[in-house]
Scaffold this motif. Structure first.
Motif: not given
Ligand code: CP
Length: 310
Positions: A55-61, A108-110, A136-141, A263-267
């Motif tokens: 899945e698309n990602s800027t920040r996390t990837r 992994v992101r899916h 869930e998105h544990p590393t964001q939290a 804000h987790p982004g993208p805004i």
């Protein structure tokens, strides 16, 4: 003996306060390293990490990749668009083939809820969830929690209000579990159509009125309207959403004076968050991004330490 009770990071539901504490404490040390001129450590030399982003990602990837590089891991980036997934290869076959090349960690992101858990049941590698569907998105939290603690100290008794599209938000779910484990009060606020079907299953108080939800809050996390996961009928219009649930200066008069804006982004500027708030004096949005690298270094290090000697 593992450095953590968990072997994989699939979500924060059920993760102990001790494990969360250990990740945050280690991240504080890594953050100091990232402020040095020489930011690289040899910690994960010889460890191979595959970043599997479906899945698309800027920040996390970018944040994971930077965290891996800072720890001297060997990195392989998987792009779905140029992979054999396009030829119909199953997820499990993709994993088994990558695993055959002797890898240690899979990030992994899916879009599918439960994909990280499924992979963890079919591999000896460590699985780190970088966001699965609306689950869930544990590393964001963890980076959100790290940012709140860095600014406000111990979370016990603090109030964190999460506003917006709770129904589709993996960030809201992971934050609810993680913040609750550390003793914070969590409030969810949003239109009834964007609330989970059974909100009582989550450790959060439910509000429909945003002024009441931010009343006395220590931190406000605005969520992105996830149009890609949303049926058009869930909202009358974006403008109406902004009028009722957008975080504006006027709404923040109800919160504490030093409330953290997150804000987790993208805004979607001017929808969930006005620009003067996103860029204002209480905003820690870019600090969240900075902290993400240290938190992900901590997660990778502690989970890999559990594999030492295997
Ligand atoms: N916060 C977050 O997950 O952003 P990305 O989708 O850009 O990774």
């Amino acid at each position: 003996m593992s450095a953590l009770e968990i072997k994989h990071l699939l979500g924060l539901r059920g993760v102990s306060a001790n494990d969360i504490r250990a990740i945050l404490d280690e991240a504080a040390g890594f953050k100091k390293v990232l402020e040095r001129k020489v930011k690289t450590l040899p910690t994960l030399r010889g460890t191979t990490v595959v970043n599997l982003f479906f899945e698309n990602s800027t920040r996390t990837r970018i944040s994971f990749e930077l965290a891996e590089k800072r720890l001297s891991a060997d990195i392989v980036n998987f792009a779905t668009s140029s992979s054999s997934v396009q030829k119909g290869e199953t997820l499990l076959d993709t994993l088994k083939n990558i695993e055959a090349m002797k890898i240690d960690v899979v990030v992994v992101r899916h879009k599918g809820t439960g994909v990280p858990k499924f992979l963890s049941e079919h591999t000896d590698a460590v699985i780190v969830n970088a966001g699965d569907g609306s689950h869930e998105h544990p590393t964001q939290a963890l980076l959100d929690i790290f940012t709140i603690e860095s600014n406000l100290g111990n979370l016990s008794g603090k109030t964190v209000t999460i506003v917006g599209d709770i129904k589709h938000s993996r960030v809201a779910r992971s934050n609810a579990w993680g913040l609750n484990a550390l003793g914070a009060n969590v409030r969810f606020c949003g239109p009834p159509t964007l609330m989970p079907r059974n909100p009582k299953m989550l450790p959060a108080e439910i509000f429909c009125d945003v002024a009441k939800a931010v009343d006395g809050a220590d931190a406000v996390i605005a969520l992105r309207l996830q149009k890609e996961r949303m049926d058009d009928s869930l909202l009358p219009s974006i403008r109406e959403y902004r009028n009722f649930y957008g975080i504006t200066r006027k709404i923040l008069e109800h919160a504490k004076k030093n409330v953290l804006i997150m804000h987790p982004g993208p805004i979607n500027r001017g929808v969930e968050l006005d620009s003067d708030i996103a860029d204002g004096e209480n905003s820690v949005i870019l600090e969240q991004v900075t902290n993400g690298v240290a938190v992900r270094m901590s997660v990778l290090y502690l989970l890999s330490a559990g594999r030492a000697g295997e």
